[in-house]
Write a protein that holds these residues in place. Structure first.
Motif, PDB file in Angstrom:
ATOM      1  N   THR A 117       0.849  -1.192   0.000  1.00 28.31           N
ATOM      2  CA  THR A 117       0.000   0.000   0.000  1.00 28.31           C
ATOM      3  C   THR A 117       0.882   1.239   0.000  1.00 28.31           C
ATOM      4  O   THR A 117       1.792   1.362   0.819  1.00 28.31           O
ATOM      5  N   ILE A 118       0.598   2.146  -0.942  1.00 26.71           N
ATOM      6  CA  ILE A 118       1.307   3.423  -1.008  1.00 26.71           C
ATOM      7  C   ILE A 118       0.347   4.529  -0.602  1.00 26.71           C
ATOM      8  O   ILE A 118      -0.776   4.598  -1.100  1.00 26.71           O
ATOM      9  N   LEU A 119       0.798   5.377   0.321  1.00 28.77           N
ATOM     10  CA  LEU A 119       0.003   6.523   0.746  1.00 28.77           C
ATOM     11  C   LEU A 119       0.745   7.794   0.343  1.00 28.77           C
ATOM     12  O   LEU A 119       1.862   8.048   0.801  1.00 28.77           O
ATOM     13  N   PHE A 120       0.117   8.583  -0.520  1.00 26.07           N
ATOM     14  CA  PHE A 120       0.677   9.874  -0.915  1.00 26.07           C
ATOM     15  C   PHE A 120      -0.014  10.980  -0.133  1.00 26.07           C
ATOM     16  O   PHE A 120      -1.248  11.092  -0.145  1.00 26.07           O
ATOM     17  N   ILE A 121       0.783  11.787   0.577  1.00 25.76           N
ATOM     18  CA  ILE A 121       0.240  12.912   1.339  1.00 25.76           C
ATOM     19  C   ILE A 121       0.797  14.204   0.752  1.00 25.76           C
ATOM     20  O   ILE A 121       1.992  14.495   0.860  1.00 25.76           O
ATOM     21  N   ASP A 122      -0.086  14.950   0.094  1.00 23.53           N
ATOM     22  CA  ASP A 122       0.305  16.234  -0.471  1.00 23.53           C
ATOM     23  C   ASP A 122       0.349  17.282   0.636  1.00 23.53           C
ATOM     24  O   ASP A 122      -0.474  17.266   1.550  1.00 23.53           O
ATOM     25  N   GLU A 123       1.346  18.163   0.570  1.00 22.07           N
ATOM     26  CA  GLU A 123       1.544  19.214   1.574  1.00 22.07           C
ATOM     27  C   GLU A 123       1.704  18.628   2.975  1.00 22.07           C
ATOM     28  O   GLU A 123       1.102  19.086   3.939  1.00 22.07           O
ATOM     29  N   ILE A 124       2.544  17.618   3.090  1.00 17.51           N
ATOM     30  CA  ILE A 124       2.718  16.907   4.362  1.00 17.51           C
ATOM     31  C   ILE A 124       3.209  17.840   5.473  1.00 17.51           C
ATOM     32  O   ILE A 124       2.998  17.569   6.663  1.00 17.51           O
ATOM     33  N   HIS A 125       3.827  18.958   5.103  1.00 20.50           N
ATOM     34  CA  HIS A 125       4.305  19.899   6.119  1.00 20.50           C
ATOM     35  C   HIS A 125       3.149  20.522   6.904  1.00 20.50           C
ATOM     36  O   HIS A 125       3.365  21.097   7.971  1.00 20.50           O
ATOM     37  N   ARG A 126       1.923  20.409   6.374  1.00 16.42           N
ATOM     38  CA  ARG A 126       0.773  20.961   7.086  1.00 16.42           C
ATOM     39  C   ARG A 126       0.213  19.982   8.127  1.00 16.42           C
ATOM     40  O   ARG A 126      -0.677  20.347   8.891  1.00 16.42           O
ATOM     41  N   PHE A 127       0.716  18.757   8.156  1.00 19.02           N
ATOM     42  CA  PHE A 127       0.371  17.834   9.234  1.00 19.02           C
ATOM     43  C   PHE A 127       1.125  18.242  10.493  1.00 19.02           C
ATOM     44  O   PHE A 127       2.334  18.496  10.431  1.00 19.02           O
ATOM     45  N   ASN A 128       0.437  18.297  11.620  1.00 17.13           N
ATOM     46  CA  ASN A 128       1.134  18.602  12.865  1.00 17.13           C
ATOM     47  C   ASN A 128       1.845  17.356  13.397  1.00 17.13           C
ATOM     48  O   ASN A 128       1.771  16.278  12.789  1.00 17.13           O
ATOM     49  N   LYS A 129       2.520  17.492  14.509  1.00 21.49           N
ATOM     50  CA  LYS A 129       3.322  16.386  15.041  1.00 21.49           C
ATOM     51  C   LYS A 129       2.465  15.164  15.339  1.00 21.49           C
ATOM     52  O   LYS A 129       2.852  14.023  15.026  1.00 21.49           O
ATOM     53  N   ALA A 130       1.288  15.367  15.921  1.00 22.00           N
ATOM     54  CA  ALA A 130       0.420  14.235  16.262  1.00 22.00           C
ATOM     55  C   ALA A 130      -0.018  13.487  15.015  1.00 22.00           C
ATOM     56  O   ALA A 130      -0.068  12.243  14.997  1.00 22.00           O
ATOM     57  N   GLN A 131      -0.323  14.236  13.961  1.00 23.74           N
ATOM     58  CA  GLN A 131      -0.745  13.600  12.710  1.00 23.74           C
ATOM     59  C   GLN A 131       0.413  12.834  12.081  1.00 23.74           C
ATOM     60  O   GLN A 131       0.214  11.734  11.548  1.00 23.74           O
ATOM     61  N   GLN A 132       1.613  13.396  12.142  1.00 18.57           N
ATOM     62  CA  GLN A 132       2.778  12.688  11.597  1.00 18.57           C
ATOM     63  C   GLN A 132       3.135  11.473  12.451  1.00 18.57           C
ATOM     64  O   GLN A 132       3.541  10.430  11.920  1.00 18.57           O
ATOM     65  N   ASP A 133       2.968  11.606  13.765  1.00 16.86           N
ATOM     66  CA  ASP A 133       3.235  10.469  14.659  1.00 16.86           C
ATOM     67  C   ASP A 133       2.343   9.277  14.331  1.00 16.86           C
ATOM     68  O   ASP A 133       2.748   8.114  14.494  1.00 16.86           O
ATOM     69  N   ALA A 134       1.112   9.554  13.874  1.00 12.69           N
ATOM     70  CA  ALA A 134       0.174   8.479  13.551  1.00 12.69           C
ATOM     71  C   ALA A 134       0.677   7.618  12.396  1.00 12.69           C
ATOM     72  O   ALA A 134       0.276   6.458  12.256  1.00 12.69           O
ATOM     73  N   LEU A 135       1.562   8.164  11.576  1.00 14.58           N
ATOM     74  CA  LEU A 135       2.108   7.433  10.426  1.00 14.58           C
ATOM     75  C   LEU A 135       3.320   6.585  10.785  1.00 14.58           C
ATOM     76  O   LEU A 135       3.621   5.600  10.110  1.00 14.58           O
ATOM     77  N   LEU A 136       4.013   6.990  11.840  1.00 14.69           N
ATOM     78  CA  LEU A 136       5.365   6.508  12.090  1.00 14.69           C
ATOM     79  C   LEU A 136       5.460   4.991  12.188  1.00 14.69           C
ATOM     80  O   LEU A 136       6.274   4.355  11.501  1.00 14.69           O
ATOM     81  N   HIS A 137       4.632   4.382  13.016  1.00 16.34           N
ATOM     82  CA  HIS A 137       4.727   2.936  13.253  1.00 16.34           C
ATOM     83  C   HIS A 137       4.479   2.155  11.967  1.00 16.34           C
ATOM     84  O   HIS A 137       5.185   1.173  11.675  1.00 16.34           O
ATOM     85  N   SER A 138       3.500   2.589  11.184  1.00 17.81           N
ATOM     86  CA  SER A 138       3.158   1.865   9.959  1.00 17.81           C
ATOM     87  C   SER A 138       4.241   2.009   8.898  1.00 17.81           C
ATOM     88  O   SER A 138       4.488   1.077   8.130  1.00 17.81           O
ATOM     89  N   VAL A 139       4.891   3.165   8.845  1.00 17.78           N
ATOM     90  CA  VAL A 139       5.998   3.348   7.917  1.00 17.78           C
ATOM     91  C   VAL A 139       7.178   2.491   8.343  1.00 17.78           C
ATOM     92  O   VAL A 139       7.827   1.813   7.532  1.00 17.78           O
ATOM     93  N   GLU A 140       7.467   2.501   9.641  1.00 17.92           N
ATOM     94  CA  GLU A 140       8.591   1.730  10.180  1.00 17.92           C
ATOM     95  C   GLU A 140       8.426   0.240   9.936  1.00 17.92           C
ATOM     96  O   GLU A 140       9.376  -0.465   9.585  1.00 17.92           O
ATOM     97  N   ASP A 141       7.182  -0.266  10.096  1.00 23.52           N
ATOM     98  CA  ASP A 141       6.913  -1.696   9.923  1.00 23.52           C
ATOM     99  C   ASP A 141       6.676  -2.092   8.474  1.00 23.52           C
ATOM    100  O   ASP A 141       6.483  -3.273   8.177  1.00 23.52           O
ATOM    101  N   GLY A 142       6.636  -1.111   7.585  1.00 20.87           N
ATOM    102  CA  GLY A 142       6.414  -1.420   6.185  1.00 20.87           C
ATOM    103  C   GLY A 142       4.971  -1.678   5.816  1.00 20.87           C
ATOM    104  O   GLY A 142       4.677  -2.194   4.728  1.00 20.87           O
TER     105      GLY A 142
END
Length: 445
Positions: A117-142
């Protein structure tokens, strides 16, 4: 429909209309790598990003580049090439709930369909820390492969753990030649424009007003063409007047990546250093009107607060850092008010570069002299052996003395009379200088 069904719908890579009602930039958007203009350092034959896209072996990655340089187009080309499930979110309109829904689908894809699964997030800089944190585990685990697009420096706008798990690809501004190629392609291949006889006489002016943003340029061109009355021969001749009307403004001579950028930021900094608040707000207004990132201006004022004001007014640094936070929170146009408050205060402050000069002189000595040993009485003595060797012996504890000060040697022997910090006789540094001279009888400043 069953979430785990192999026929479950993919989120389309584009929700833009594809017919003649779509903007010109959307109608002529490239669909393949061969149609893509620019970024040869990444997409030329055999170049790294092209190979990864063509072999469908994409890692998580961040596209960083100016507006209209092709970040979103690249992501949509990936969507067409990949066999993975492709999802697209815009950080402006999406939140943690949307991210978690995609992650849930991605986990199902991996568990039941053995599909990426590929997730494209346009303007990712507009995500705050909590929103970016929600991605972290899934990106790390592939679980998901992340593609983020940003116009802002990822070092400041993307959390470090996410950035370290992604490859960063820097997209360069499109050249005038490349932008002209895009104009030619639009005039000759677009289903609407190709049917008309169109002459664009002021291409360089069009490119300047668009700031090198291909999307803005194409949509501005389309508007300018619609403002042209056909000649007797049926031609539409696009001139300077139509281009200015399309953009609703005249050209401001300010290139964020060119000489004028550096000229104006230099004039701004020197005006503050020279204590001229009027000139400071003027040059700041010029930069903001030209499209400069307000956070860039705020960052420069943080540096200036230490370099040019320092301890003559310690509040300057506090205000400058607060300014950056406020600008980040509220954005333009209101950010201009905070920037103006800070710039005028800094320009009106007493000035000193004493702390700046001190660190430069100390760094010079460190780099040009042998490494001097730490005086024995200043060394840490956590073991009995070290105590027996005299570590920490004869150290005088400042708080045991009157006014919590006692004169003793802190510098290495070969530098014991050296003075790096020389406060000026202005502002708060005047009292600092007087206090240091009262304490250090042997080191007058």
């Amino acid at each position: 429909m069953d979430l785990f069904s192999p026929t479950a719908p993919r989120i389309p890579p584009s929700t833009q209309p594809s017919g003649t009602e779509a903007p010109l930039a959307e109608r002529v958007r490239p669909h393949t790598l061969d149609e893509f203009v620019g970024q040869e350092h990444l997409l030329g034959q055999g170049k790294p990003l092209r190979v990864l896209i063509e072999t469908d072996q994409l890692p998580s990655m961040i596209f960083w580049g100016p507006p209209g340089s092709g970040k979103t187009t690249l992501a949509r080309i990936v969507a067409k090439h990949t066999k993975a499930d492709f999802f697209q979110l815009n950080a402006v309109s999406s939140g943690v709930k949307d991210v978690r829904e995609v992650i849930e689908r991605a986990e199902a894809n991996r568990k039941h369909l053995r599909k990426r699964t590929i997730l494209f997030i346009d303007e990712i800089h507009r995500f705050n820390k909590a929103q970016q944190d929600a991605l972290l585990h899934s990106v790390e685990d592939g679980v998901i492969t992340l593609i983020g697009a940003t116009t802002e420096n990822p070092s400041f706008e993307v959390i470090s753990p996410l950035l370290s798990r992604s490859r960063l690809y820097v997209l360069e501004p499109l050249s005038t030649t490349q932008l002209n190629s895009i104009i030619d392609h639009a005039l000759h291949t677009d289903t609407v424009l190709a049917k008309q006889s169109i002459v664009v006489n002021e291409r360089e002016y069009l490119i300047m007003l668009s700031g090198g943003d291909a999307r803005m340029m194409l949509n501005g061109l389309e508007t300018a063409i619609s403002l042209c009355k056909p000649t007797a021969e049926g031609k539409r001749i696009v001139g300077k007047k139509q281009i200015e009307e399309a953009f609703q403004r005249k050209y401001v001579k300010y290139d964020k990546g060119g000489e004028e950028h550096y000229n104006q930021i230099s004039a701004f900094i020197k005006s503050i250093r020279g204590s001229d608040p009027d000139a400071a707000v003027y040059w700041m207004a010029r930069m903001l009107d030209g499209g400069e990132d307000p956070k860039f201006i705020a960052r420069r004022m943080i540096v200036l607060a230490s370099e040019d004001i320092g301890n003559a007014d310690p509040n300057a640094l506090t205000l400058a850092t607060s300014c950056f936070t406020a600008v980040d929170y509220i954005g333009m146009p209101e950010a201009r008010i905070v920037l103006s408050q800070t710039a005028t205060y800094l320009a009106s402050c007493p000035k000193s570069n004493a702390s700046y000069a001190a660190i430069d002189q100390a760094m010079s000595d460190v780099r040009n002299m042998p490494d001097e040993p730490v005086p024995l009485h200043l060394r840490n003595a956590p073991t009995k052996l070290m105590k027996n060797l005299g570590y920490g012996e004869e150290y005088k504890y400042s708080h045991s003395y009157d006014q919590h000060f006692v004169e003793q040697q802190y510098l290495p022997d070969n530098l014991k009379t050296k003075i790096y910090y020389r406060p000026v006789d202005i502002g708060e540094e005047k009292s600092i200088r007087e206090r240091l001279n009262r304490w250090w009888k042997s080191k007058k400043r």
